[in-house]
Enzyme design. Sequence first.
Site, PDB file in Angstrom:
ATOM      1  N   ASP A  90       0.823  -1.215   0.000  1.00  0.00           N
ATOM      2  CA  ASP A  90       0.000   0.000   0.000  1.00  0.00           C
ATOM      3  C   ASP A  90       0.861   1.271   0.000  1.00  0.00           C
ATOM      4  O   ASP A  90       2.094   1.207  -0.007  1.00  0.00           O
ATOM      5  CB  ASP A  90      -0.908  -0.069   1.244  1.00  0.00           C
ATOM      6  CG  ASP A  90      -2.287   0.514   0.998  1.00  0.00           C
ATOM      7  OD1 ASP A  90      -2.432   1.333   0.082  1.00  0.00           O
ATOM      8  OD2 ASP A  90      -3.213   0.156   1.752  1.00  0.00           O
ATOM      9  N   GLU A 138      -0.723   1.923  -5.061  1.00  0.00           N
ATOM     10  CA  GLU A 138      -0.549   3.364  -4.798  1.00  0.00           C
ATOM     11  C   GLU A 138      -1.635   4.176  -5.488  1.00  0.00           C
ATOM     12  O   GLU A 138      -1.474   5.363  -5.680  1.00  0.00           O
ATOM     13  CB  GLU A 138       0.882   3.835  -5.067  1.00  0.00           C
ATOM     14  CG  GLU A 138       1.411   3.649  -6.453  1.00  0.00           C
ATOM     15  CD  GLU A 138       0.842   4.637  -7.438  1.00  0.00           C
ATOM     16  OE1 GLU A 138      -0.059   4.207  -8.194  1.00  0.00           O
ATOM     17  OE2 GLU A 138       1.278   5.803  -7.465  1.00  0.00           O
ATOM     18  N   TRP A 139      -2.739   3.473  -5.786  1.00  0.00           N
ATOM     19  CA  TRP A 139      -4.009   4.103  -6.193  1.00  0.00           C
ATOM     20  C   TRP A 139      -3.927   4.857  -7.532  1.00  0.00           C
ATOM     21  O   TRP A 139      -4.768   5.706  -7.825  1.00  0.00           O
ATOM     22  CB  TRP A 139      -4.511   5.049  -5.081  1.00  0.00           C
ATOM     23  CG  TRP A 139      -4.341   4.483  -3.708  1.00  0.00           C
ATOM     24  CD1 TRP A 139      -4.725   3.240  -3.295  1.00  0.00           C
ATOM     25  CD2 TRP A 139      -3.727   5.108  -2.563  1.00  0.00           C
ATOM     26  NE1 TRP A 139      -4.385   3.048  -1.972  1.00  0.00           N
ATOM     27  CE2 TRP A 139      -3.775   4.180  -1.491  1.00  0.00           C
ATOM     28  CE3 TRP A 139      -3.153   6.355  -2.347  1.00  0.00           C
ATOM     29  CZ2 TRP A 139      -3.263   4.466  -0.220  1.00  0.00           C
ATOM     30  CZ3 TRP A 139      -2.642   6.643  -1.090  1.00  0.00           C
ATOM     31  CH2 TRP A 139      -2.700   5.702  -0.046  1.00  0.00           C
ATOM     32  N   GLY A 140      -2.875   4.572  -8.305  1.00  0.00           N
ATOM     33  CA  GLY A 140      -2.746   5.255  -9.596  1.00  0.00           C
ATOM     34  C   GLY A 140      -2.203   6.666  -9.481  1.00  0.00           C
ATOM     35  O   GLY A 140      -2.131   7.391 -10.475  1.00  0.00           O
ATOM     36  N   ASP A 167      -9.903   3.626  -3.499  1.00  0.00           N
ATOM     37  CA  ASP A 167     -10.673   2.454  -3.065  1.00  0.00           C
ATOM     38  C   ASP A 167     -12.089   2.443  -3.626  1.00  0.00           C
ATOM     39  O   ASP A 167     -12.759   3.470  -3.723  1.00  0.00           O
ATOM     40  CB  ASP A 167     -10.753   2.435  -1.537  1.00  0.00           C
ATOM     41  CG  ASP A 167      -9.421   2.106  -0.920  1.00  0.00           C
ATOM     42  OD1 ASP A 167      -8.419   2.027  -1.656  1.00  0.00           O
ATOM     43  OD2 ASP A 167      -9.365   1.929   0.307  1.00  0.00           O
TER      44      ASP A 167
HETATM   45  C1  GLA Z   1      -5.920   1.294   1.417  1.00  0.00           C
HETATM   46  C2  GLA Z   1      -6.054   0.321   0.265  1.00  0.00           C
HETATM   47  C3  GLA Z   1      -7.190  -0.632   0.548  1.00  0.00           C
HETATM   48  C4  GLA Z   1      -6.914  -1.389   1.840  1.00  0.00           C
HETATM   49  C5  GLA Z   1      -6.698  -0.416   2.985  1.00  0.00           C
HETATM   50  C6  GLA Z   1      -6.181  -1.091   4.231  1.00  0.00           C
HETATM   51  O1  GLA Z   1      -7.027   2.111   1.540  1.00  0.00           O
HETATM   52  O2  GLA Z   1      -6.271   1.013  -0.930  1.00  0.00           O
HETATM   53  O3  GLA Z   1      -7.367  -1.537  -0.530  1.00  0.00           O
HETATM   54  O4  GLA Z   1      -5.781  -2.194   1.650  1.00  0.00           O
HETATM   55  O5  GLA Z   1      -5.728   0.579   2.624  1.00  0.00           O
HETATM   56  O6  GLA Z   1      -5.933  -0.193   5.273  1.00  0.00           O
END
Ligand code: GLA
Length: 422
Positions: free
Chosen positions: A169, A202-204, A224
């Site tokens: 993450d 890293e969410w892009g 997310d």
């Molecule tokens: C981030 C990630 C999620 C999950 C949470 C856990 O938000 O994007 O997919 O893994 O952390 O804390």
Amino acid sequence: MITKHLAAGCLALAGILTINFKTSAQTDGAAPVAVAKVKLETGNLAPTPPMGWNTWNTFQTKIDEPLLKGMVDAYVSSGMKDAGYRYFVLDDGWMMMERDTKGYLVADPKKFPNGMKAFADYVHNKGLKFGIYNCAGNKTCAGYPGSRGHEYQDARLYASWGVDFLKYDWCNTDSLNAREAYITMSSALKETGRPIVFSLCEWGNHKPWLWAKGVGELYRTTGDITANFSQDKHMGTWTASSVMTILDKQPAIRQYNGPNHWNDADMLEVGNGMSYAEDKAHFSMWCMLSAPLAAGNDLRNMSEQTKSILTNKEVVAIDQDVLGIAAYKIPMADSVEVWVKPLKNNEVAVCFLNRSNHAQKLNIKWGDLTVEDKTTGLNLKLANGTYTLRDLWLKKSSGTTKGNFKQDIASHDVLMLKMVKQ
Ligand code: GLA
């Protein structure tokens, strides 16, 4: 009610709008980023999109060994394993709040009284693969110790437990350089000698589709997900993305998707509160994208409908097609989209997605339709022959491309067809 014609290489929409069907996806026009030369070796750990189950969407940090052993058992008895799912991934919350005096991570003994190796063995003994979670920052998103400064030590520990998959993450990373941080952990994993799929999360934020190939096998492309078809959810300091919000970010990066480097559209919310049609649409679209499939529902009490979605082998096969080409989108009228995915052996998956709030009537004349995918160089020329149509949700033939095709699509539902040349 709008009648749609799909004929002669174009979409004619009730005489209002005509879209040339000879189309290909455009890139996002992202400015190239300066990338330093690092030798990255691409292995073959994920020739098709990884399939599994992850604790987070349903349980967050409320996980423990008895709960998870039940989930492992259900993974097998529910037919998920038989449908092709393999990874069982513990997300955030499995460890103690502090490392031990030698700097090692410690599995929380209240949650895992027999230790993590014993739990990994339980997973492996069922013929599944075991995944775990940590973070590139000082702390995980839920506040547990992150791997920063302990990358090689943590990688060795995971390998000693028999970890097969690491989700990594991006919380609490301050000014860390994303590419360098992920390369560090990737190198640490490779150094262990154990094959471990590396899932970048890293969410892009730093366009990993431009640099993650060879660093890991999959990389998140968005923030997310939340279990809602089209409404994002505000969570205070951040916003969780609806299924449609995530979907809309995928066409611009589809050309980066492929074997061992998958655009990750986040975990599935099938069975977590959306309607049957919405769950079906969500799952269909992830498969059309060749996205990783990480179920996130409680496997112990799945409804028959949920199970029938997640374990539909014909739809899963579209996701797992060896070419790994993400579908591209052709907009139609009234919020109906057509997604087209080239498959091996010149077969094609076509998915009509009704995003509107009312049912739609499709009336499609396939005619001598030509679909040309400039990104992949694959062409579909219906003029050269007739294709059979198979409805992958009804699991039955829907005739051929010779005649007209008429069908209703409910709101937020899909019509998913596989086309095979006769
Ligand atoms: C981030 C990630 C999620 C999950 C949470 C856990 O938000 O994007 O997919 O893994 O952390 O804390």
